[in-house]
Design a protein around this motif. Structure first.
Motif, short mmCIF file in Angstrom:
data_model
loop_
_atom_site.label_atom_id
_atom_site.label_comp_id
_atom_site.label_asym_id
_atom_site.label_seq_id
_atom_site.Cartn_x
_atom_site.Cartn_y
_atom_site.Cartn_z
N PRO A 1 0.87 -1.14 -0.11
CA PRO A 1 0.05 0.16 -0.11
C PRO A 1 0.91 1.28 -0.07
N ALA A 2 2.04 1.32 0.74
CA ALA A 2 2.54 2.58 0.85
C ALA A 2 3.52 2.61 -0.30
N ALA A 3 4.10 1.59 -0.89
CA ALA A 3 4.60 1.64 -2.24
C ALA A 3 4.03 2.22 -3.23
N VAL A 4 2.66 1.78 -3.33
CA VAL A 4 1.68 2.22 -4.34
C VAL A 4 1.59 3.73 -4.36
N LEU A 5 0.99 3.93 -3.08
CA LEU A 5 0.45 5.19 -2.76
C LEU A 5 1.53 6.34 -2.84
N GLY A 6 2.86 5.96 -2.53
CA GLY A 6 4.01 6.77 -2.31
C GLY A 6 4.61 7.22 -3.80
N LEU A 7 4.13 6.22 -4.78
CA LEU A 7 4.64 6.75 -6.23
C LEU A 7 3.61 7.66 -6.76
N LEU A 8 2.54 7.27 -6.62
CA LEU A 8 1.36 7.96 -6.95
C LEU A 8 1.12 9.56 -6.46
N LEU A 9 1.54 9.57 -5.18
CA LEU A 9 1.39 10.83 -4.53
C LEU A 9 2.56 11.71 -4.08
N GLU A 10 3.81 11.25 -4.94
CA GLU A 10 5.09 11.77 -4.61
C GLU A 10 5.23 13.06 -4.35
N LYS A 11 4.68 14.06 -5.17
CA LYS A 11 4.56 15.53 -5.27
C LYS A 11 3.83 15.98 -4.12
N ALA A 12 2.74 15.60 -3.95
CA ALA A 12 1.94 16.04 -2.71
C ALA A 12 2.68 15.72 -1.28
N ILE A 13 3.33 14.53 -1.31
CA ILE A 13 4.13 14.17 -0.13
C ILE A 13 5.06 15.00 0.30
N ASP A 14 6.06 15.42 -0.96
CA ASP A 14 7.08 16.37 -0.83
C ASP A 14 6.69 17.72 -0.29
N ALA A 15 5.40 18.10 -0.71
CA ALA A 15 4.92 19.38 -0.44
C ALA A 15 4.64 19.51 1.10
N MET A 16 4.02 18.34 1.46
CA MET A 16 3.66 18.27 3.02
C MET A 16 4.89 18.06 3.76
N LEU A 17 5.95 17.68 3.46
CA LEU A 17 7.07 17.44 4.15
C LEU A 17 7.72 18.68 4.28
N SER A 18 7.69 19.77 3.26
CA SER A 18 8.28 20.96 3.51
C SER A 18 7.45 21.93 4.60
N SER A 19 6.27 21.53 5.14
CA SER A 19 5.51 22.31 6.11
C SER A 19 5.72 21.78 7.30
N ILE A 20 6.54 22.38 8.18
CA ILE A 20 6.81 22.35 9.57
C ILE A 20 5.35 22.37 10.41
N LEU A 21 4.54 23.24 10.08
CA LEU A 21 3.31 23.46 10.46
C LEU A 21 2.50 22.09 10.75
N ILE A 22 2.44 21.42 9.81
CA ILE A 22 1.87 20.11 9.57
C ILE A 22 2.44 19.27 10.51
N THR A 23 3.51 19.20 10.58
CA THR A 23 4.25 18.19 11.42
C THR A 23 3.95 18.56 13.03
N ALA A 24 3.94 19.78 13.10
CA ALA A 24 3.73 20.34 14.50
C ALA A 24 2.19 19.81 15.02
N ILE A 25 1.23 20.06 14.24
CA ILE A 25 -0.10 19.69 14.53
C ILE A 25 -0.28 18.20 14.52
N MET A 26 0.30 17.38 13.52
CA MET A 26 0.15 15.99 13.77
C MET A 26 1.13 15.33 14.76
N LEU A 27 1.98 15.94 15.28
CA LEU A 27 2.62 15.60 16.62
C LEU A 27 1.59 15.79 17.62
N ILE A 28 0.86 16.86 17.87
CA ILE A 28 -0.05 17.06 18.76
C ILE A 28 -1.06 15.89 18.72
#
Length: 277
Positions: free
Chosen positions: A81-108
């Motif tokens: 599942p992660a392999a398939v989804l990772g390839l399909l959503l590569e750009k969206a995932i990279d965009a999220m990884l650049s957001s530290i705000l998302i990281t903080a919210i998800m940590l909480i």
């Protein structure tokens, strides 16, 4: 990046990669506090030292990997599942990884979940994972593509929802980390450091591959070797300690810790500190 800075980052990676606390958030904080978060080598280093932490799982559980072919089938089922989804959503995932705000919210948010997870699944007692369980855990792993969720937290919780006990869920999370992290780290290493595309490797474009490796400096190689060795040793200690702690005390401590780290990141953002790789 100095040798000591590389060692500190490797310690952070080794300590947090297999704990349900999000290694991404911790690496960003550590790099920012040391003033190296904007260096090109920092992102590459953070990706590359994952190979050392992956090796720690193989070494610690080598008997399981050598004696159980059934384990490989379950890992493969969970990995798909992660392999398939990772390839399909590569750009969206990279965009999220650049957001530290998302990281903080998800940590909480993840921390709040961990405060109650022991109560919700206090009757989970299975010590074996079947193929259906493995696939479900693989689906939960996809949630960890959102930065701050924590791959370890998502997969362990996935196991608990299937009635698997803490120890078995945590160990399968470690096993699943091997192909998942290996694939992700290899892909990012080729793309970010070597400037290679998957097709360059699959079509054996040797001239381009050789030219890409030629750009790696001796200093870069030195730092990567040190980082992987330190990450390997620290991860081995963290994995063994985590299993023992989790079996005895559960997830609540990690929940409080995640919330504290998430709030700390939000405070740093509010202060105008640029947190990023």
């Amino acid at each position: 990046m100095s040798v000591w800075q590389a060692i500190i980052l490797a310690i952070v990676e080794g300590l947090t990669e297999f704990l349900p606390v999000s290694s991404t958030g911790h690496m960003i904080i550590a790099a920012t506090l040391m003033g190296i978060n904007e260096l090109a080598i920092t992102k590459i280093f953070a990706i590359s030292i994952q190979f050392g932490t992956i090796l720690s799982v193989v070494v610690l559980y080598w008997r399981r990997f050598l004696t159980s072919f059934d384990l490989y089938k379950k890992i493969l089922i969970a990995f798909i599942p992660a392999a398939v989804l990772g390839l399909l959503l590569e750009k969206a995932i990279d965009a999220m990884l650049s957001s530290i705000l998302i990281t903080a919210i998800m940590l909480i948010l993840g921390g709040v979940v961990l405060l109650f997870i022991d109560k919700w699944f206090n009757h989970a007692d299975k010590d074996r994972i079947n193929y259906k369980n493995a696939f479900t855990i693989g689906l939960f792993q996809c949630i960890a593509m959102i930065p701050g969720v924590s791959r370890s937290a998502a997969t362990i919780i996935g196991g608990l929802t299937q009635g698997v006990n803490r120890k078995a869920a945590a160990e399968f999370s470690f096993f699943l980390a091997v192909p998942t992290m290996l694939a992700a780290a290899s892909f990012k290493f080729m793309k970010d450091m070597l400037q290679l595309e998957i097709m360059d490797v699959l079509t054996f474009d040797w001239p381009k591959i050789q030219n890409s490796f030629a750009i790696i400096s001796t200093q870069d190689i030195k730092l990567l070797i040190i980082g992987n060795v330190v990450g390997f040793v620290v991860a081995m200690i963290a994995i063994q300690s985590f299993i023992s702690f989790l079996t005895k005390y559960g997830f609540k401590v990690f929940g409080y810790y995640r919330i504290a780290v998430g709030l700390a990141i939000l405070m740093l953002i509010a202060m105008g500190i640029d947190l990023k790789f």
